[in-house]
Design a protein around this motif. Sequence first.
Motif, PDB file in Angstrom:
ATOM      1  N   ILE A   2       0.842  -1.197   0.000  1.00 46.19           N
ATOM      2  CA  ILE A   2       0.000   0.000   0.000  1.00 46.19           C
ATOM      3  C   ILE A   2       0.878   1.248   0.000  1.00 46.19           C
ATOM      4  O   ILE A   2       0.644   2.181  -0.784  1.00 46.19           O
ATOM      5  CB  ILE A   2      -0.969   0.000   1.201  1.00 46.19           C
ATOM      6  N   GLU A   3       1.884   1.258   0.862  1.00 46.25           N
ATOM      7  CA  GLU A   3       2.767   2.421   0.926  1.00 46.25           C
ATOM      8  C   GLU A   3       3.481   2.638  -0.398  1.00 46.25           C
ATOM      9  O   GLU A   3       3.586   3.773  -0.874  1.00 46.25           O
ATOM     10  CB  GLU A   3       3.785   2.246   2.054  1.00 46.25           C
ATOM     11  N   ALA A   4       3.972   1.568  -1.006  1.00 47.61           N
ATOM     12  CA  ALA A   4       4.659   1.691  -2.291  1.00 47.61           C
ATOM     13  C   ALA A   4       3.707   2.203  -3.370  1.00 47.61           C
ATOM     14  O   ALA A   4       4.085   3.038  -4.195  1.00 47.61           O
ATOM     15  CB  ALA A   4       5.254   0.338  -2.700  1.00 47.61           C
ATOM     16  N   ALA A   5       2.476   1.720  -3.356  1.00 49.45           N
ATOM     17  CA  ALA A   5       1.488   2.162  -4.346  1.00 49.45           C
ATOM     18  C   ALA A   5       1.142   3.635  -4.144  1.00 49.45           C
ATOM     19  O   ALA A   5       0.948   4.371  -5.125  1.00 49.45           O
ATOM     20  CB  ALA A   5       0.227   1.309  -4.256  1.00 49.45           C
ATOM     21  N   ASN A   6       1.079   4.072  -2.892  1.00 44.25           N
ATOM     22  CA  ASN A   6       0.782   5.474  -2.626  1.00 44.25           C
ATOM     23  C   ASN A   6       1.944   6.390  -3.027  1.00 44.25           C
ATOM     24  O   ASN A   6       1.730   7.505  -3.488  1.00 44.25           O
ATOM     25  CB  ASN A   6       0.417   5.689  -1.156  1.00 44.25           C
ATOM     26  N   ARG A   7       3.177   5.895  -2.850  1.00 46.13           N
ATOM     27  CA  ARG A   7       4.353   6.685  -3.249  1.00 46.13           C
ATOM     28  C   ARG A   7       4.459   6.795  -4.764  1.00 46.13           C
ATOM     29  O   ARG A   7       4.830   7.838  -5.291  1.00 46.13           O
ATOM     30  CB  ARG A   7       5.638   6.046  -2.711  1.00 46.13           C
ATOM     31  N   ASN A   8       4.166   5.694  -5.456  1.00 46.08           N
ATOM     32  CA  ASN A   8       4.333   5.641  -6.919  1.00 46.08           C
ATOM     33  C   ASN A   8       3.101   4.987  -7.547  1.00 46.08           C
ATOM     34  O   ASN A   8       3.159   3.846  -8.004  1.00 46.08           O
ATOM     35  CB  ASN A   8       5.590   4.843  -7.281  1.00 46.08           C
ATOM     36  N   PRO A   9       1.981   5.698  -7.607  1.00 43.11           N
ATOM     37  CA  PRO A   9       0.727   5.092  -8.043  1.00 43.11           C
ATOM     38  C   PRO A   9       0.691   4.652  -9.507  1.00 43.11           C
ATOM     39  O   PRO A   9      -0.163   3.853  -9.873  1.00 43.11           O
ATOM     40  CB  PRO A   9      -0.315   6.181  -7.779  1.00 43.11           C
ATOM     41  N   ALA A  10       1.612   5.105 -10.327  1.00 45.22           N
ATOM     42  CA  ALA A  10       1.608   4.721 -11.744  1.00 45.22           C
ATOM     43  C   ALA A  10       2.634   3.640 -12.060  1.00 45.22           C
ATOM     44  O   ALA A  10       2.772   3.234 -13.215  1.00 45.22           O
ATOM     45  CB  ALA A  10       1.863   5.952 -12.614  1.00 45.22           C
ATOM     46  N   GLU A  11       3.351   3.175 -11.053  1.00 47.75           N
ATOM     47  CA  GLU A  11       4.385   2.165 -11.282  1.00 47.75           C
ATOM     48  C   GLU A  11       3.773   0.790 -11.536  1.00 47.75           C
ATOM     49  O   GLU A  11       2.658   0.502 -11.087  1.00 47.75           O
ATOM     50  CB  GLU A  11       5.311   2.077 -10.063  1.00 47.75           C
ATOM     51  N   PRO A  12       4.511  -0.077 -12.241  1.00 47.57           N
ATOM     52  CA  PRO A  12       4.031  -1.447 -12.416  1.00 47.57           C
ATOM     53  C   PRO A  12       3.751  -2.103 -11.054  1.00 47.57           C
ATOM     54  O   PRO A  12       4.501  -1.883 -10.101  1.00 47.57           O
ATOM     55  CB  PRO A  12       5.192  -2.152 -13.126  1.00 47.57           C
ATOM     56  N   PHE A  13       2.711  -2.848 -10.980  1.00 44.15           N
ATOM     57  CA  PHE A  13       2.271  -3.595  -9.797  1.00 44.15           C
ATOM     58  C   PHE A  13       1.690  -2.714  -8.692  1.00 44.15           C
ATOM     59  O   PHE A  13       1.331  -3.215  -7.636  1.00 44.15           O
ATOM     60  CB  PHE A  13       3.384  -4.487  -9.217  1.00 44.15           C
ATOM     61  N   GLY A  15      -1.083  -1.443  -8.651  1.00 41.96           N
ATOM     62  CA  GLY A  15      -2.487  -1.815  -8.522  1.00 41.96           C
ATOM     63  C   GLY A  15      -2.730  -2.800  -7.391  1.00 41.96           C
ATOM     64  O   GLY A  15      -3.819  -2.830  -6.811  1.00 41.96           O
ATOM     65  N   GLN A  16      -1.710  -3.593  -7.059  1.00 34.94           N
ATOM     66  CA  GLN A  16      -1.853  -4.527  -5.937  1.00 34.94           C
ATOM     67  C   GLN A  16      -2.091  -3.773  -4.645  1.00 34.94           C
ATOM     68  O   GLN A  16      -3.009  -4.082  -3.882  1.00 34.94           O
ATOM     69  CB  GLN A  16      -0.591  -5.384  -5.788  1.00 34.94           C
ATOM     70  N   GLY A  17      -1.248  -2.790  -4.380  1.00 37.67           N
ATOM     71  CA  GLY A  17      -1.396  -2.011  -3.159  1.00 37.67           C
ATOM     72  C   GLY A  17      -2.703  -1.251  -3.128  1.00 37.67           C
ATOM     73  O   GLY A  17      -3.357  -1.155  -2.085  1.00 37.67           O
ATOM     74  N   GLN A  18      -3.096  -0.721  -4.281  1.00 29.87           N
ATOM     75  CA  GLN A  18      -4.357   0.010  -4.357  1.00 29.87           C
ATOM     76  C   GLN A  18      -5.543  -0.914  -4.085  1.00 29.87           C
ATOM     77  O   GLN A  18      -6.472  -0.551  -3.360  1.00 29.87           O
ATOM     78  CB  GLN A  18      -4.480   0.682  -5.728  1.00 29.87           C
ATOM     79  N   ALA A  19      -5.502  -2.118  -4.637  1.00 29.69           N
ATOM     80  CA  ALA A  19      -6.587  -3.079  -4.419  1.00 29.69           C
ATOM     81  C   ALA A  19      -6.642  -3.522  -2.956  1.00 29.69           C
ATOM     82  O   ALA A  19      -7.729  -3.631  -2.371  1.00 29.69           O
ATOM     83  CB  ALA A  19      -6.412  -4.289  -5.339  1.00 29.69           C
ATOM     84  N   ILE A  20      -5.491  -3.755  -2.373  1.00 34.14           N
ATOM     85  CA  ILE A  20      -5.452  -4.157  -0.962  1.00 34.14           C
ATOM     86  C   ILE A  20      -6.005  -3.047  -0.083  1.00 34.14           C
ATOM     87  O   ILE A  20      -6.783  -3.299   0.848  1.00 34.14           O
ATOM     88  CB  ILE A  20      -4.024  -4.556  -0.539  1.00 34.14           C
ATOM     89  N   GLU A  21      -5.654  -1.814  -0.372  1.00 32.33           N
ATOM     90  CA  GLU A  21      -6.174  -0.690   0.406  1.00 32.33           C
ATOM     91  C   GLU A  21      -7.697  -0.614   0.302  1.00 32.33           C
ATOM     92  O   GLU A  21      -8.386  -0.408   1.302  1.00 32.33           O
ATOM     93  CB  GLU A  21      -5.530   0.611  -0.077  1.00 32.33           C
ATOM     94  N   ARG A  22      -8.237  -0.826  -0.900  1.00 29.51           N
ATOM     95  CA  ARG A  22      -9.699  -0.809  -1.065  1.00 29.51           C
ATOM     96  C   ARG A  22     -10.348  -1.965  -0.309  1.00 29.51           C
ATOM     97  O   ARG A  22     -11.381  -1.796   0.342  1.00 29.51           O
ATOM     98  CB  ARG A  22     -10.065  -0.872  -2.557  1.00 29.51           C
ATOM     99  N   MET A  23      -9.743  -3.164  -0.376  1.00 30.45           N
ATOM    100  CA  MET A  23     -10.311  -4.307   0.340  1.00 30.45           C
ATOM    101  C   MET A  23     -10.342  -4.060   1.839  1.00 30.45           C
ATOM    102  O   MET A  23     -11.341  -4.349   2.500  1.00 30.45           O
ATOM    103  CB  MET A  23      -9.526  -5.582   0.015  1.00 30.45           C
ATOM    104  N   LEU A  24      -9.245  -3.530   2.378  1.00 34.50           N
ATOM    105  CA  LEU A  24      -9.206  -3.232   3.819  1.00 34.50           C
ATOM    106  C   LEU A  24     -10.257  -2.197   4.187  1.00 34.50           C
ATOM    107  O   LEU A  24     -10.910  -2.319   5.225  1.00 34.50           O
ATOM    108  CB  LEU A  24      -7.807  -2.751   4.224  1.00 34.50           C
ATOM    109  N   SER A  25     -10.447  -1.196   3.324  1.00 36.64           N
ATOM    110  CA  SER A  25     -11.447  -0.167   3.634  1.00 36.64           C
ATOM    111  C   SER A  25     -12.868  -0.729   3.589  1.00 36.64           C
ATOM    112  O   SER A  25     -13.773  -0.178   4.217  1.00 36.64           O
ATOM    113  CB  SER A  25     -11.319   1.019   2.674  1.00 36.64           C
ATOM    114  N   LEU A  26     -13.061  -1.840   2.876  1.00 34.78           N
ATOM    115  CA  LEU A  26     -14.377  -2.489   2.817  1.00 34.78           C
ATOM    116  C   LEU A  26     -14.569  -3.509   3.939  1.00 34.78           C
ATOM    117  O   LEU A  26     -15.609  -4.153   4.021  1.00 34.78           O
ATOM    118  CB  LEU A  26     -14.571  -3.168   1.461  1.00 34.78           C
ATOM    119  N   GLY A  27     -13.542  -3.674   4.767  1.00 40.65           N
ATOM    120  CA  GLY A  27     -13.667  -4.571   5.902  1.00 40.65           C
ATOM    121  C   GLY A  27     -13.166  -5.985   5.664  1.00 40.65           C
ATOM    122  O   GLY A  27     -13.372  -6.861   6.506  1.00 40.65           O
TER     123      GLY A  27
END
Length: 110
Positions: A2-13, A15-27
């Motif tokens: 998640i931290e890596a995705a937030n630092r570099n949101p356009a980098e390859p992979f 999307g994994q951190g972004q998806a995990i962050e969304r899943m956690l926010s959904l409980g």
Amino acid sequence: MIEAANRNPAEPFSGQGQAIERMLSLGVSRSDIVDLVRSSQVEAISRLCYFLDDPSLCNEENERVRSVGWALVVTNEDFEPTDKVIGGLHESVLETDPTGREMRPRKKLQ
């Protein structure tokens, strides 16, 4: 991730951190996310190992692989290849699960 995705949101992979962050926010629980990710990783490794050992790739009629040849072999003490081929690698993938469950579901707490 998640931290890596937030630092570099356009980098390859990222999307994994972004998806995990969304899943956690959904409980979704962290253990469910871990189980999903680990299962997907093991399945990919297992399929790759099976593909590498796939006897159908020896079919000379298959133009895509006709000129391809490879083998996973044991090496000697000088790391030189021997004639001992390592086959069936996919059969031992589940044994590498550090939990000892061989990717079976976690036991539910009563």
